[in-house]
Design an enzyme around this catalytic site. Structure first.
Site, PDB file in Angstrom:
ATOM      1  N   GLY A   1      -1.584   0.922  -2.356  1.00 31.04           N
ATOM      2  CA  GLY A   1      -0.943  -0.293  -1.871  1.00 31.04           C
ATOM      3  C   GLY A   1      -1.600  -0.845  -0.619  1.00 31.04           C
ATOM      4  O   GLY A   1      -1.777  -2.064  -0.470  1.00 31.04           O
ATOM      5  N   CYS A   2      -1.993   0.047   0.293  1.00 33.77           N
ATOM      6  CA  CYS A   2      -2.612  -0.380   1.556  1.00 33.77           C
ATOM      7  C   CYS A   2      -4.008  -0.954   1.305  1.00 33.77           C
ATOM      8  O   CYS A   2      -4.431  -1.901   1.981  1.00 33.77           O
ATOM      9  CB  CYS A   2      -2.678   0.792   2.520  1.00 33.77           C
ATOM     10  N   THR A   3      -4.706  -0.399   0.338  1.00 36.88           N
ATOM     11  CA  THR A   3      -6.032  -0.923  -0.011  1.00 36.88           C
ATOM     12  C   THR A   3      -5.900  -2.316  -0.619  1.00 36.88           C
ATOM     13  O   THR A   3      -6.628  -3.250  -0.243  1.00 36.88           O
ATOM     14  CB  THR A   3      -6.734   0.018  -1.003  1.00 36.88           C
TER      15      THR A   3
END
Length: 203
Positions: free
Chosen positions: A93-95
């Protein structure tokens, strides 16, 4: 001689008493907390001014930044700032979120807005994350959670039934005068970067 023995015994009694008192004092001193120990437990200093609030100026803060050194909020004078907090480098998700801001970076720049990502990862981890996905913006390292506390993004989370405290995905839009204009909490990644860009364009 009997008198000499009695005198010697008295001298021994006199010399033993002070040594017991000295030992007791020494024991009490060893158990008392020292000023050095107190100082060692002193809390890490954090930005002053309490939690941020929409419509109010964000308290001054600084943080380690990719590329070397420390970044101060005052360095953004004259520009809007998107400060997006994410849980961890190199997670799906952060990527995806970072890539979304990356792909819109030129448009944010045209809207006089700089992007800064924030997580509790180290600078070394940030540098690798940034290089791997070619982020054209910098990442702030908040290992001591000073910024996370200021923006109130540390929340109780649950994963596979296990509860723990961690960064809640959140984004903050600060205008050129340092006032917090909009915030997004419990962010869902799809379409989020686009929504933030629209808000930045409206400033």
């Amino acid at each position: 001689m009997p008198g000499s023995k009695a005198s010697a015994a008295a001298r021994k009694t006199v010399t033993k008493a002070p040594s017991k008192k000295a030992a007791a004092s020494k024991a009490r001193a060893s158990t008392a907390p020292s000023s050095t120990a107190k100082n060692a437990k002193a809390p890490v200093s954090k930005p002053s001014g309490g939690k941020v609030a929409v419509g109010k100026k964000v308290p001054a803060f600084s943080s380690l930044i990719t590329g070397g050194g420390s970044w101060k909020a005052s360095e953004a004078a004259g520009k809007n700032v998107v400060l997006y907090f994410y849980p961890r480098d190199n997670t799906p998700g952060c990527t995806t979120e970072g890539e979304a801001f990356r792909d819109l970076a030129a448009q944010f720049n045209k809207a006089n807005t700089m992007i800064l990502g924030v997580s509790t990862d180290s600078i070394a981890s940030h540098e690798k994350f940034k290089a791997k996905y070619r982020f054209p913006f910098e990442l702030l390292s908040d290992e001591e959670q000073a910024l996370c506390q200021l923006f109130d993004v540390i929340k109780e989370k649950s994963l596979y039934g296990r509860k723990f405290m961690g960064v809640e995905r959140s984004t903050f839009l600060i205008d050129a005068s340092g006032v917090l204009r909009q915030e997004w909490r419990k962010v869902k990644v799809p379409g989020h970067a686009e929504a933030v860009l629209a808000a930045a364009r409206a400033l």
